[in-house]
Write a protein that holds these residues in place. Structure first.
Motif, mmCIF file in Angstrom:
data_model
loop_
_atom_site.group_PDB
_atom_site.id
_atom_site.type_symbol
_atom_site.label_atom_id
_atom_site.label_comp_id
_atom_site.label_asym_id
_atom_site.label_seq_id
_atom_site.Cartn_x
_atom_site.Cartn_y
_atom_site.Cartn_z
ATOM 1 N N GLN A 111 0.838 -1.182 0.000
ATOM 2 C CA GLN A 111 0.000 0.000 0.000
ATOM 3 C C GLN A 111 0.876 1.235 0.000
ATOM 4 N N THR A 112 0.571 2.161 -0.890
ATOM 5 C CA THR A 112 1.286 3.426 -0.928
ATOM 6 C C THR A 112 0.733 4.303 0.188
ATOM 7 N N PRO A 113 1.617 4.868 1.015
ATOM 8 C CA PRO A 113 1.113 5.725 2.087
ATOM 9 C C PRO A 113 0.376 6.936 1.512
ATOM 10 N N THR A 114 -0.690 7.310 2.186
ATOM 11 C CA THR A 114 -1.447 8.482 1.790
ATOM 12 C C THR A 114 -0.634 9.724 2.136
ATOM 13 N N PRO A 154 0.298 13.333 3.494
ATOM 14 C CA PRO A 154 -0.334 14.118 4.544
ATOM 15 C C PRO A 154 -1.138 15.271 3.938
ATOM 16 N N THR A 155 -2.158 15.697 4.648
ATOM 17 C CA THR A 155 -2.950 16.837 4.215
ATOM 18 C C THR A 155 -2.915 17.907 5.298
ATOM 19 N N ARG A 174 9.570 12.783 10.083
ATOM 20 C CA ARG A 174 9.007 12.531 8.747
ATOM 21 C C ARG A 174 8.964 13.790 7.883
ATOM 22 N N TYR A 199 4.898 11.000 15.178
ATOM 23 C CA TYR A 199 5.090 11.348 13.765
ATOM 24 C C TYR A 199 6.407 12.076 13.517
ATOM 25 N N VAL A 204 -2.285 12.799 9.003
ATOM 26 C CA VAL A 204 -1.684 11.616 8.394
ATOM 27 C C VAL A 204 -2.699 10.494 8.533
ATOM 28 N N ASP A 205 -3.148 9.982 7.410
ATOM 29 C CA ASP A 205 -4.194 8.949 7.394
ATOM 30 C C ASP A 205 -5.398 9.364 8.243
ATOM 31 N N GLY A 206 -5.764 10.630 8.161
ATOM 32 C CA GLY A 206 -6.932 11.146 8.861
ATOM 33 C C GLY A 206 -6.718 11.533 10.307
#
Length: 114
Positions: free
Chosen positions: A4-7, A9-10, A55, A52, A24-26
């Motif tokens: 799985q490709t990591p999502t 960050p938003t 990163r 976290y 990160v992942d919600g």
């Protein structure tokens, strides 16, 4: 097997809490806090949760926050040491950065109840 490709960050602005958050992942992984003073967005604190760390999330968070400040037509005041350090290596924000002056610090203390 498929990996799985990591999502990626938003970053979102949360106006009622006066901050930008990085997810990160919600899950909220960190934040940079601000207060608005007229046409200035005064950044005073940035943190990334220990889980976290390492990163590069603080860099992503601040980059996105400052890009949003530019889009909003505001100016940056880097009271936060991390934001100030970030700006020394990112001249593209120099045209909208104001110096931290004693009056701004006094105003911020009043805003934060310190």
């Amino acid at each position: 097997m498929s990996e799985q490709t990591p999502t990626p960050p938003t970053v979102r602005r949360v106006d009622d809490r006066h901050r930008y958050e990085i997810l990160v992942d919600g899950a909220r992984a960190g934040l940079t806090a601000y207060r608005d003073r007229g046409e200035q967005r005064v950044f005073f604190h940035t943190e990334i949760d220990d889980a976290y760390a390492g990163r590069g999330l603080a860099r992503v968070l601040v980059q996105e926050a400052l890009t949003d400040v530019r889009a909003a037509g505001l100016r940056i005041v880097p009271v936060c040491p991390y934001v100030a350090k970030f700006l020394t290596g990112h001249e593209e924000f120099g045209d909208l950065t104001d110096r931290v002056i004693p009056e701004t610090l006094q105003w911020l203390d009043g805003e934060l109840g310190r």
